[in-house]
Design an enzyme around this catalytic site. Structure first.
Site, PDB file in Angstrom:
ATOM      1  N   CYS A  59     -11.039   2.498   6.163  1.00  0.00           N
ATOM      2  CA  CYS A  59     -10.326   3.763   6.915  1.00  0.00           C
ATOM      3  C   CYS A  59     -10.330   4.819   5.828  1.00  0.00           C
ATOM      4  O   CYS A  59     -10.681   6.054   6.477  1.00  0.00           O
ATOM      5  CB  CYS A  59      -8.699   3.319   7.013  1.00  0.00           C
ATOM      6  SG  CYS A  59      -8.210   2.810   5.294  1.00  0.00           S
TER       7      CYS A  59
ATOM      8  N   GLU B 267       1.115  -1.068  -0.129  1.00  0.00           N
ATOM      9  CA  GLU B 267      -0.077   0.022   0.022  1.00  0.00           C
ATOM     10  C   GLU B 267       0.971   1.144  -0.065  1.00  0.00           C
ATOM     11  O   GLU B 267       0.683   2.010   0.815  1.00  0.00           O
ATOM     12  CB  GLU B 267      -0.806  -0.008   1.312  1.00  0.00           C
ATOM     13  CG  GLU B 267      -1.790  -1.195   1.402  1.00  0.00           C
ATOM     14  CD  GLU B 267      -2.802  -1.185   2.456  1.00  0.00           C
ATOM     15  OE1 GLU B 267      -4.206  -1.209   2.049  1.00  0.00           O
ATOM     16  OE2 GLU B 267      -2.649  -0.721   3.478  1.00  0.00           O
TER      17      GLU B 267
END
Lengths: 633, 633
Positions: free
Chosen positions: B398, B314
């Site tokens: 998130c 990520e």
């Protein structure tokens, strides 16, 4: 039965400079140095099983197997390559080395015939419990290919007999019968080997067992690898590759219509399928091969015939996903594509197979071996920032012996015959002896191919004989012409599926002159290949070219090909023993870009003449940038 | 001490259509729907700890932790977003929802102050044993931010007090003292939260503890995560991400000069570093921030201000590695870049920070929220084959609350003040109330920004006051002009570091007219970004445009921008409530390519006029292809 049979490399003496040089290097440097590497890296030692066996010396990796589990295959593959060397010239030193290995193997073989040195030496009770991951049948396959090749080269039966005992054990263990395991290998290979064995033994069981392994593959429920994992107490879903597409067992082979998964596994399997389609006259299997061939060549193949963009699965991802810098394009996969292509040509004489065979041979396969014959590429990217380098050996040395066995037997890809047909697939100076209609015919080709497309073929039958020459007119050739004894041949109606047929009563001294002009071509990729949009590759004859830093002052990444720019050829006797490079009247962008990632002014360009080198030769000088696909401006 | 302080969003009423519409959507749809999702997905339920606690309901994944381990953070982040909504308008319904959550948390809190619902409910004896992977301090940080925001919005101390007890426990557990763990979180976040807490409490321990966590990070030997892994009986080398670059603990932060690893972790950490550099007047830390800022913006940032090309970590890979289709570019990372940029502006008024803040806000961050306010992008690629879609929720939600808390407080990014300076970073219709030199000043901006660069700012001090307006002249603006009460301002010498200073004794009704013409610009990427070679992006003002299939008949992948092609703007009142699209007098290649992957003829082109849409709006209609970087021909 195969419709066409390749002419064995032992009957094709390579005379032309191009392949002579490569062949000599492989015979005199590569194959001996590979034996030294097998010794130095403990691979030969792994064949001698101390009693009691030592504990595991190598910890399993995160995939839960050691990478060295397939060492037997490397030994088998080296014996195969060495046997091809012996096919060129017997050599007592090489034979002694092979014989030593064979005796070690004979000693290691268990009473029931089982012969896998990793399992025997380390966890014999675990044999045949993880075909999915642990390469047991794959190893057996490569050893079998080695044994067959050594038998052909020397007539010695010792290794072949050892392997026949092992094959008997394998055929007793696996099969459709009660008490037999319905298994097949996670890494296809043994299927090809069994068919080669059948060519020697003509024992129908060997052919049928190869067919069994192919036909059983991918059937469910239950899937064999699920059954096996459950028996090991593992959740089958914990398979690291996530999908049985990885080893092409996601569905029965006849239902497969997309090339997926690990590229080498796929190519070996398709090669075996093609063989079986021919042997059994199996139209469904042939059709599956044709669909898969079309799939890979029209959507998933690099212009170098490299296969498999992804390092993750060493294989295929999505259609048109062909990144250049991160191309995996394993040497083994392109070599295996050549095996498959040859087997498709055994079924049907179609230039599309030979075109790809040639494209693979001269580009993505040959790039795998350095000019010194002792360094290798495992991955063959189509662009590099200068960090991609050849290595002298590798933890997984599979590619090294794949390229040596290919080059050592390269003459075996030039011709094939069928009744009264002699098909010529590849060009390059050579002298061949073939049998046509029961008569020996000598063929002598004189050419500088692939540097020049001017080819002279002299035909010397022992007595005048009628047969058809079928000369491949490469797909890249648009203005081919030919004469027989100085008389022009009309190509228009005589070229069928990429082959020019010349049928006549051939006399001693008849000479065909074939001219395949080789202009420099700009190659464009299907726009769906997003990485190549706005870029061209340069190609001349069968050779794909690249810009390499060693030939150019300006950074390779700055070089551009203007539309309509002149591209000339240059004979360079000073480079690599004499090659043809390209000189592009191109330009280069100003690399002084400043510190911003983005700006509103296009890069400025300046004219520059830059040089392109055949791709297969790159990375034989100092390290540096390289690119096949160059932006066109 | 910070040199500049942002003007709180509560003092900036958004009037302009662009942000008013986004803000209303977030307040009326996004934030309420996020509460419903928290409820529906069991996240709120996870806060109530049954006695005895249930067994693990969710099996650990292959990284050995459950993805749900960070649910507390999502609750904290929603409370923060909800508190910003309350900052716009008190709402008893929302407050009741927050209060319920707070009581659940208070009930869950252990006697020693510990408060992580995952650990308390599932394996309380394991708390603080895996900071590297398990997000405990990260969760604490987000809850703390929520508590601070809720206190600011309502004056209610309950949640703040709960969190203060937890912070006390954390500060007793971690630190340099004897018997304390020298730990810090594998996912930086709490550092930002502690500094926000310090702004409320002015308790120096809170600031010092934030500094401790930043300063301790990455020191070795021994590395804290090694010590911790060994204590768990694990080999530290088994860390799945392989390198502590993943969480930026590979070296002490002041020695870090390359932006590496997980993008969100990195951005949160740099934001905290900037805060601490300001608070402590720490020149080394400021210098590290500047080096890292330059590193990421000049070599590793998408033109949309997306960050982190790779799904694997990520995060970041190599310099100039900015693939478009596979861009990870997580919404959270771009939002966090905005946090960092704002904190850099607190240290130094420099347009390069505000330029990136604006670029991130209008492109890579805003793209994360659908127009309906209830669908999200986690990844924000710069090209799509039509398969990339917005989702209504996600296992790891998130990004959802990161974008809602950003938009709900967007007014807080417009202005900052310092003594007698009012800096204007962002434009867009708004009415603000600021305090300058002890006097209240009302600011009223009228503009259609970002659709138009014509901006009127009326200044109404309660009485005539001397101060400096510093108006950002965006980096993309090359022909800006300004007047004060109709009198032209000389920009030449007055623009410093991207801000036009106008210092005078401001009277009620003084009006600045700022004109930032917005021609369509072609943006080129540094040629080292290999994916963008030969391509252009279209930009107008702060907005990056893209070609989306919904606006175009021909396939997006076929569209081209000829050099010199006219590109006009079109006011489209019929689209998305009124936007500006671009019309390109371009061309398209013929997509009928045939079956070959490669050919020697370039694709043919036909003229076509095609439409480009602001990137942030894509994927709000039917799914389809999209591309930001278009080949220039």
């Amino acid at each position: 039965m195969r419709k066409y049979s390749p002419v064995n490399f032992k009957n094709v003496r390579i005379d032309g400079d191009f392949w002579r040089e490569r062949l000599d290097t492989v015979l005199t440097r590569t194959i001996p140095s590979q034996h030294r590497q097998l010794e130095k890296n403990g691979i030969l030692e792994s064949l001698t099983i101390p009693q009691p066996p030592p504990p595991l010396r190598i910890a399993p990796n995160s995939h839960n197997f050691t990478t060295q589990i397939f060492w037997d295959s490397d030994v088998g593959k080296w014996i195969e390559a060495a046997s091809y060397a012996l096919g060129h010239r017997r050599d007592a030193g090489i034979e002694a080395k092979v014989d030593t290995i064979v005796e070690d193997l004979a000693k290691a073989q268990l009473p029931d015939g089982y012969l896998n040195c990793w399992y025997i030496g380390r966890e014999p009770e675990q044999r045949w419990t993880n075909l999915r991951d642990n390469h047991e049948l794959y190893c057996a396959g490569h050893m079998l290919e080695g044994a067959v090749a050594y038998f052909h080269a020397t007539g010695k039966r010792r290794f072949l007999d050892v392997m026949l005992r092992y094959v008997d054990h394998i055929m007793a263990t696996f099969g459709p019968g009660a008490g037999q395991k319905k298994g097949y290998c996670g890494h296809q290979e043994i299927e090809i080997a069994l068919i080669k064995l059948y060519d020697v033994t003509r024992d129908r069981r060997h052919l049928d067992f190869a067919a069994y392994l192919i036909n059983e593959r991918g059937h469910r429920p239950p899937h064999y690898f699920d059954v096996e994992a459950a028996a090991r107490g593992e959740d089958p879903r914990s398979f690291w590759a996530k999908t049985y597409e990885y080893n092409q067992s996601h569905k029965p082979v006849r239902q497969q219509d997309k090339v997926v998964g690990h590229a080498v596994r796929a190519m070996y399997m398709y090669a075996a399928m093609a063989d079986l389609a021919a042997e059994f006259g199996d139209a469904d299997l042939k059709r599956a091969c044709e669909i898969l061939w079309h799939d890979v060549t029209s959507r998933q193949m690099y212009v170098t015939a490299g296969l498999g963009p992804s390092k993750f699965n060493e294989g295929f991802t999505e259609y048109y996903d062909l990144p250049n810098e991160t191309a995996y394009a394993e040497t083994c996969a392109t070599v295996a594509l050549i095996f498959w292509a040859q087997r498709m040509l055994n079924i049907e004489l179609d230039g599309r197979y030979a075109d790809v065979l040639e494209q693979a041979l001269y580009n993505g396969a040959l790039s795998g071996l350095s000019r010194d014959g002792e360094h290798y590429f495992y991955e063959n990217p189509l662009a590099s920032d200068g960090r991609h380098k050849r290595w002298a050996w590798h933890t997984c040395p599979c590619c090294t012996m794949n390229v040596s066995r290919l080059v050592a037997s390269v003459g075996g890809y030039f011709y094939s015959t069928s009744n009264d047909v002699l098909a010529v697939h590849l060009y390059g100076g050579n002298s061949a002896r073939v049998s046509l209609g029961g008569r020996n015919v000598e063929i002598k080709e004189t050419s500088r191919y692939p540097w020049s497309g001017k080819i002279a073929i002299r035909i010397d039958p022992e007595e005048a004989t009628e047969f058809a020459m079928r000369l491949r007119i490469p797909g890249w050739s648009r203005t081919a012409s030919a004469t027989v004894n100085g008389v022009a041949v009309e190509l228009g109606g005589s070229v069928l599926n990429g082959y020019l047929e010349i049928r006549r009563r051939w006399q001693q001294g008849d000479t065909i002159l074939l001219d395949l002009p080789m202009p420099v071509e700009r190659i464009y990729a299907n726009p769906r290949v997003r990485m190549d949009v706005g870029r061209v590759a340069l190609k001349r004859g069968p050779l794909v070219y690249c810009a390499e830093q060693a030939d150019n002052m300006l950074p390779v990444t700055s070089l551009r090909v203007p539309r309509g720019a002149a591209i000339s050829i240059a004979e360079r006797d000073d480079l690599f023993g004499g090659i043809v490079t390209l000189a592009v009247d191109g330009c280069a962008i100003d690399v002084k870009w400043g510190d911003n990632l983005y700006r509103s002014a296009a890069p400025s360009t300046q004219p520059t003449r830059w040089v392109a080198l055949p791709y297969f030769l790159w990375n034989n000088r100092e390290p540096g940038e390289m690119a096949v696909w160059i932006p066109e401006v």
